[in-house]
Every structure is written in C-alpha cells, then in structure tokens.
Design an enzyme around this catalytic site. Structure first.
Site, mmCIF file in Angstrom:
data_model
loop_
_atom_site.group_PDB
_atom_site.id
_atom_site.type_symbol
_atom_site.label_atom_id
_atom_site.label_comp_id
_atom_site.label_asym_id
_atom_site.label_seq_id
_atom_site.Cartn_x
_atom_site.Cartn_y
_atom_site.Cartn_z
ATOM 1 N N MET A 84 0.683 -1.155 0.059
ATOM 2 C CA MET A 84 0.015 0.144 0.107
ATOM 3 C C MET A 84 0.792 1.257 -0.038
ATOM 4 O O MET A 84 0.984 2.038 1.002
ATOM 5 C CB MET A 84 -1.022 0.183 1.206
ATOM 6 C CG MET A 84 -2.101 1.026 1.267
ATOM 7 S SD MET A 84 -3.310 0.605 -0.192
ATOM 8 C CE MET A 84 -4.767 0.933 0.816
ATOM 9 N N GLY A 85 1.687 1.383 -1.059
ATOM 10 C CA GLY A 85 2.509 2.494 -1.417
ATOM 11 C C GLY A 85 1.654 3.575 -1.980
ATOM 12 O O GLY A 85 0.605 3.674 -2.027
ATOM 13 N N GLU A 96 10.895 -11.396 -19.048
ATOM 14 C CA GLU A 96 10.088 -10.819 -20.164
ATOM 15 C C GLU A 96 10.863 -10.354 -21.321
ATOM 16 O O GLU A 96 11.888 -10.111 -21.345
ATOM 17 C CB GLU A 96 9.611 -9.292 -19.395
ATOM 18 C CG GLU A 96 8.812 -9.432 -18.200
ATOM 19 C CD GLU A 96 8.632 -7.935 -17.581
ATOM 20 O OE1 GLU A 96 9.190 -7.084 -18.009
ATOM 21 O OE2 GLU A 96 7.895 -8.032 -16.542
ATOM 22 N N ILE A 109 1.367 3.687 -5.220
ATOM 23 C CA ILE A 109 0.666 3.093 -6.332
ATOM 24 C C ILE A 109 -0.592 2.267 -5.712
ATOM 25 O O ILE A 109 -1.687 2.334 -6.033
ATOM 26 C CB ILE A 109 1.462 2.353 -7.247
ATOM 27 C CG1 ILE A 109 2.361 2.975 -8.078
ATOM 28 C CG2 ILE A 109 0.436 1.283 -8.409
ATOM 29 C CD1 ILE A 109 3.345 2.078 -8.778
ATOM 30 N N HIS A 167 4.129 -5.711 -19.842
ATOM 31 C CA HIS A 167 4.717 -4.529 -18.709
ATOM 32 C C HIS A 167 4.698 -3.164 -19.158
ATOM 33 O O HIS A 167 5.386 -2.350 -19.495
ATOM 34 C CB HIS A 167 6.230 -4.917 -18.578
ATOM 35 C CG HIS A 167 6.781 -4.183 -17.491
ATOM 36 N ND1 HIS A 167 7.749 -5.004 -16.747
ATOM 37 C CD2 HIS A 167 6.256 -3.173 -16.661
ATOM 38 C CE1 HIS A 167 8.273 -4.059 -15.640
ATOM 39 N NE2 HIS A 167 7.062 -3.214 -15.402
ATOM 40 N N ARG A 193 6.577 -6.971 -10.266
ATOM 41 C CA ARG A 193 7.640 -7.626 -10.945
ATOM 42 C C ARG A 193 7.108 -9.127 -11.006
ATOM 43 O O ARG A 193 6.605 -9.741 -9.716
ATOM 44 C CB ARG A 193 8.932 -7.426 -10.051
ATOM 45 C CG ARG A 193 9.505 -6.045 -10.088
ATOM 46 C CD ARG A 193 10.181 -5.808 -11.367
ATOM 47 N NE ARG A 193 10.830 -4.335 -11.489
ATOM 48 C CZ ARG A 193 10.319 -3.327 -11.735
ATOM 49 N NH1 ARG A 193 8.926 -3.448 -12.088
ATOM 50 N NH2 ARG A 193 10.852 -2.140 -11.903
#
Length: 336
Positions: free
Chosen positions: A161-162, A275, A164, A294, A246
């Site tokens: 819960m930063g 990726e 973003i 991504h 990630r």
C-alpha cells in the site's frame, strides 16, 4: 562572436526511435539540453565518448550499468532510471564509483494504478474472451449463459500500500469495492478512512478473504516468490490474482498449477519472469490468464512527465544542486 557552449553528454541505454528505443519526441526533449548518445554509437566510439559522458539514462532495463561500463566512464555523475523499481540496478556497485542514482516514483503511479484496475476489470468480465468470441468467423448467436465475476461489492486485497497501491484503493472505492490491504507499515487512520480500507497485519488473512488480490510491492529478497503454492491455496477458488509489480514476486510454476487445477479462478499479469515469456510458456496458452507486456505506465503523457522529471534530476546533479528524486540510503538497503 558569441561562443557556443558544448552541451553535456548523456549516454542513452537504447536507441532513439524504433520499437526498442525511446520515442523520438521524448528524445528531442533531452536533446534540448544534452548531446544524446545512443548505446550502440557509444560502443562503436568508446574511446571518444568515455570521458565526455556525465549522465547515464536508462529508458529500458537493458544495458544496466555494470563494472565494465562504470570503470570506463570516469566523469559519470548520475544514473537516471524511470519508474519506481530499482531491482535492475546494482546500487552498491554504482555507489562505489561515487555515482548517484535517481528514479521517478511519483510520475508513474497514476498510470500504473489505472492499468491495474484495467486488468482487474478485463479479467473479471472476461473481456479478452468476449472480443475473440465477437470476432469468430462462424458465430451465429451470442451466448447468454457465459458469466463473468462481479466487481461492485467484491473484496479487493492490495498487497503493498505505497503510492501506487493507495491510488488503486482510491479507484476501487469508486467501484464500491471492499478494500483490504497488507503492508510493512500500516497507513494512518486518515488514509484508511479516506478509501474505506481495512488493514490486515497477516497477509494470509487478506488472501483468504479477497475476491481479487493485487500485487504492488517492490522486488526484494523478502518479496521474491512472495506468492507461492501455499499462498495460492489460501485464496478463494473464485479469486483472481493481479500482478503489476515484478514477475519474480510470484512463483510462476505454482501459479500455472493453480490455474490449471482450479485453485484460483484467474490471473492477470502485466509482469512476468522473464520478459517476454518463452513463446511456449503455459501462461500464454491458458484461457483464464491475461498477460500484457509490462505496459502499466506506457502512456505518452506519463512518459513525457518521466522524461521531464529525469531531466530535472540530471540537470540538478550536474549543477551540484539537491537532486529531487535521489535514491536514498534507506531505499538502497531495502533494494538489496
């Protein structure tokens, strides 16, 4: 006669233009202030450029600075990296050369949160399958017994819960979702009340209660394979896992097994490891998975803001001024 000052040299880790390079309009912003040297050109003329380069600008995660590069750039002042993640950088190595690092965590948060919600909506309502169904060459009737999952009133569990994560909660509130979150540090009561979020001290409690689980953590040794076989079994069989941070945060083999065996309903992934995935990877073949490339922060407006912010960081470093987004020692420790 007025003397023309030489612009400082900036090494770009990719090409200008092309499908793998920085957009030409964005490169033009940099060229107003710097001599921009694409990576291939640098390699061809390393002896000429090595002492001139003062900024290394990462537009992609390719060609991250290693010992072999850093030792031939004696006048390098700063490495500029887009977005919030730092796991692609060897921060202690860069620091050992006296080089600073700056990123742009604030500029990508809104676009990434938007895309997280887009994945949630697309997966819940089987959007990709619906598009394919509508385009079938032999379709005669639209099926009415094909059901998606409700979003309104569903429970969203946010892990991380930063900046973003909190923006995702703000968006989810608009969909009348119940919001749970797990984070290293609990947010203030004011923050929680503003979005109607409930803190789960144990991640297991969040997994057991959520209809959708959104992963929004930094990649660290502690978060590598944070979601594995055990955690997936804790989730509801009707739940969806969404990963926008990630790929290494999820044990992909365990995820494939869970999706194949109905342990969870679906997954929506903007990030994988590696990726791109190998073309024969099971995640690309399962009907209950959405995989995107991504692209969470890939809008022109957001990328323009990223370039402008990185430009401000670079110019500050060259002028000996405080760097707005310099990576701090605490960030370096949490990334190792």
């Amino acid at each position: 006669m007025k003397q023309v000052m030489e612009k400082p040299y900036l090494l770009l880790n990719c090409e200008k233009g092309g499908i793998h390079g920085i957009h030409v309009k964005l490169a033009a912003i940099l060229e107003e202030h710097f001599e921009v040297i694409p990576y291939d050109e640098f390699l061809k003329n390393k002896n000429f450029y090595s002492h001139k380069i003062k900024i290394f600008y990462l537009w992609t995660y390719a060609n991250a600075p290693k010992h072999s590069l850093l030792q031939c750039l004696p006048n390098l002042k700063i490495v500029l990296s887009p977005g919030a993640g730092l796991d692609h950088l060897d921060l202690p190595l860069i620091s050992s050369y006296g080089v600073k690092v700056a990123n742009t965590p604030l500029t990508v948060s809104s676009a990434t949160a938007d895309f997280g919600m887009a994945l949630l909506l697309a997966s819940a309502r089987s959007l990709i399958e619906g598009v394919k169904m509508a385009a079938l060459p032999d379709i005669r009737y639209i099926t009415f017994n094909w059901m998606g999952a409700d979003i309104t009133g569903a429970t969203l569990g946010i892990i991380g819960m930063g900046k973003i994560g909190y923006k995702i909660a703000q968006r989810a509130k608009g969909f009348e979702m119940k919001i749970l979150y797990h984070n290293r540090k609990r947010r203030s009561k004011e923050d929680e009340n503003a979005v109607g979020a409930k803190y789960c001290e144990k991640m297991e409690d969040l997994l057991q209660q959520s209809d959708f689980v959104m992963l929004v953590v930094n990649l660290t040794p502690e978060t590598t394979k944070l979601i594995g076989k055990h955690e997936l079994k804790l989730m509801k069989p009707t739940a969806t896992l969404i990963n926008i941070c990630r790929g290494q945060v999820v044990d992909q083999d365990a995820l494939v097994e869970a999706l194949q065996n109905g342990v969870i309903r679906a997954a929506a992934l903007d990030v994988t490891y590696p990726e791109p995935l190998p073309r024969d990877h099971p995640l690309l073949k399962l009907q209950n998975v959405i995989v995107t490339a991504h692209i969470g922060a890939r809008t022109y407006s957001t990328n323009k803001k990223v370039v402008e912010r990185m430009l401000a960081n670079g110019l500050a470093a060259l002028a000996g001024l405080p760097i707005p987004d310099e990576v701090t020692q605490s960030q370096k420790k949490s990334s190792n």
